[in-house]
Design a protein around this motif. Sequence first.
Motif, short mmCIF file in Angstrom:
data_model
loop_
_atom_site.label_atom_id
_atom_site.label_comp_id
_atom_site.label_asym_id
_atom_site.label_seq_id
_atom_site.Cartn_x
_atom_site.Cartn_y
_atom_site.Cartn_z
N ARG A 1 0.83 -1.20 0.00
CA ARG A 1 0.00 0.00 0.00
C ARG A 1 0.86 1.25 0.00
O ARG A 1 0.53 2.25 -0.65
CB ARG A 1 -0.94 -0.03 1.21
CG ARG A 1 -2.16 -0.92 1.02
CD ARG A 1 -3.21 -0.68 2.09
NE ARG A 1 -2.76 -1.17 3.38
CZ ARG A 1 -3.01 -2.39 3.85
NH1 ARG A 1 -3.68 -3.26 3.09
NH2 ARG A 1 -2.59 -2.77 5.04
N SER B 1 2.15 1.65 -3.48
CA SER B 1 1.10 2.00 -4.45
C SER B 1 0.77 3.49 -4.42
O SER B 1 0.18 4.01 -5.38
CB SER B 1 -0.16 1.18 -4.16
OG SER B 1 -0.74 1.55 -2.92
N ARG B 2 1.13 4.19 -3.35
CA ARG B 2 0.88 5.63 -3.29
C ARG B 2 1.84 6.41 -4.17
O ARG B 2 1.63 7.60 -4.42
CB ARG B 2 1.00 6.11 -1.84
CG ARG B 2 -0.05 5.53 -0.91
CD ARG B 2 0.20 5.95 0.53
NE ARG B 2 -0.74 5.31 1.45
CZ ARG B 2 -0.67 5.39 2.77
NH1 ARG B 2 0.31 6.12 3.33
NH2 ARG B 2 -1.55 4.79 3.54
#
Length: 438
Positions: free
Chosen positions: A260, A263-264
């Motif tokens: 996560r 993914s930013r």
Amino acid sequence: MLAGRERPAPSTETSPCPCARIRRPPLPPSTTAPAPPPSPAPGTPRRHIAPLDGLRGLAVLGVLFFHAGHFDGGFLGVDLFFVLSGFLITGLLLTEARARDGRIDLLAFWGRRARRLLPALAVVLAGTLLLVWALGPPNLLRYALDDGPWVTANLANWHFVADRVGYWDSADTRVFSHLWSIAVEEQFYVVWPLVLCLVARGRGSGRRVAAVAVAGAVASLVLMVVLTTPADTTRVYEGTDTRAFSLLLGALAATPPAARLVSRVGEGAAGRWSLALGAGIGTYWVVADGQNSPSLFQGGLFLHALAAALLVAFLARAPRTPAGRFLAAAPLRRLGLISYSLYLWHWPVYLVLSEERLGLAGAPRTAVLLAVSVVLAQLSKVLVEDPVRFRAGWAKGRTGAVALVLTFAVLAALWAAVPRPRTGEGSVDVTRLASVDG
């Protein structure tokens, strides 16, 4: 070190054991596949990532040139293999756990690993022993007979540590000395899935797996720093406990919390990070010098593995960036696809085809060694690895277990049949020296 991608087949029946499933035989390729399982956790390997094949190709090239005496930092390719193995295996196990309410079919996982790794290893062990018996000097055969059973048991690294076989100055006397890294990976494949069975269940499983990976990596680093001795770093270089951080940092990169975070980052930024990390890793390979670089064992190897784990994560996030396209180039990918067999074969080839036997030295000899190693690796993949892994129905289930036992029995019989060279054979004849002096 060298783990290939595998895709767990969906289970259709449950077992009372929370970490096991009864599996139906996989459908043949021509049969319509069942509906896919739920989407895996973000960032877990759910598709083939071509740049990672190229990264394996670069890793094995580094090792090949290091062992040929042309690239002092090439040994770090093994570290890169560890990171890739931790990332890919953890991603597959987490995908399976997510799709099956936290359950992992351990027997099926270990069966896939056995079909992936053991056939080629068995062929290399038998073939190398026969080659050394026929062509090698007595001391090489003696050590091959001593080391082979430990390699078969996937304990070669601890055998070398216990025998005080210095990695940096004695490896050229042991034809199986490079297989310490295979032992480390195999031990990881036994222990890590058991850990995931305990922590990859229920809400927050991704965070728990990430926390365990971080804690394990830090503990491994502390052990390396504490146990390092300047005289010989073989213990911390080959010990499973002191090298576990590379595998665990790769595993961390495959967890949902880490994914996560990655993914930013936009695709453009991921591409820039990939280039920067690749350049930094390459620079480190150029300046590192093994035993003569004490900083490696005081955090340098850890930082290298961390950079490699970040690179793998960014390549998985954005594989079509310039760094990804470079690594996905056909030559590197082809090397990556045969990297396991290439790693297995290259060191026996290097020792058997010595300068004296070939009548060559320097770059010409290296070219011959690389060519022979690549040919043997390709033959191994086409004739042994792929048939057993993808097409041999007998290699699964009970027949596969029987085949595994028979393979070990054949190797044991071969080890017993090859005559051990007489002590002192090939050394200086003291009686002749005495007669000359007289």
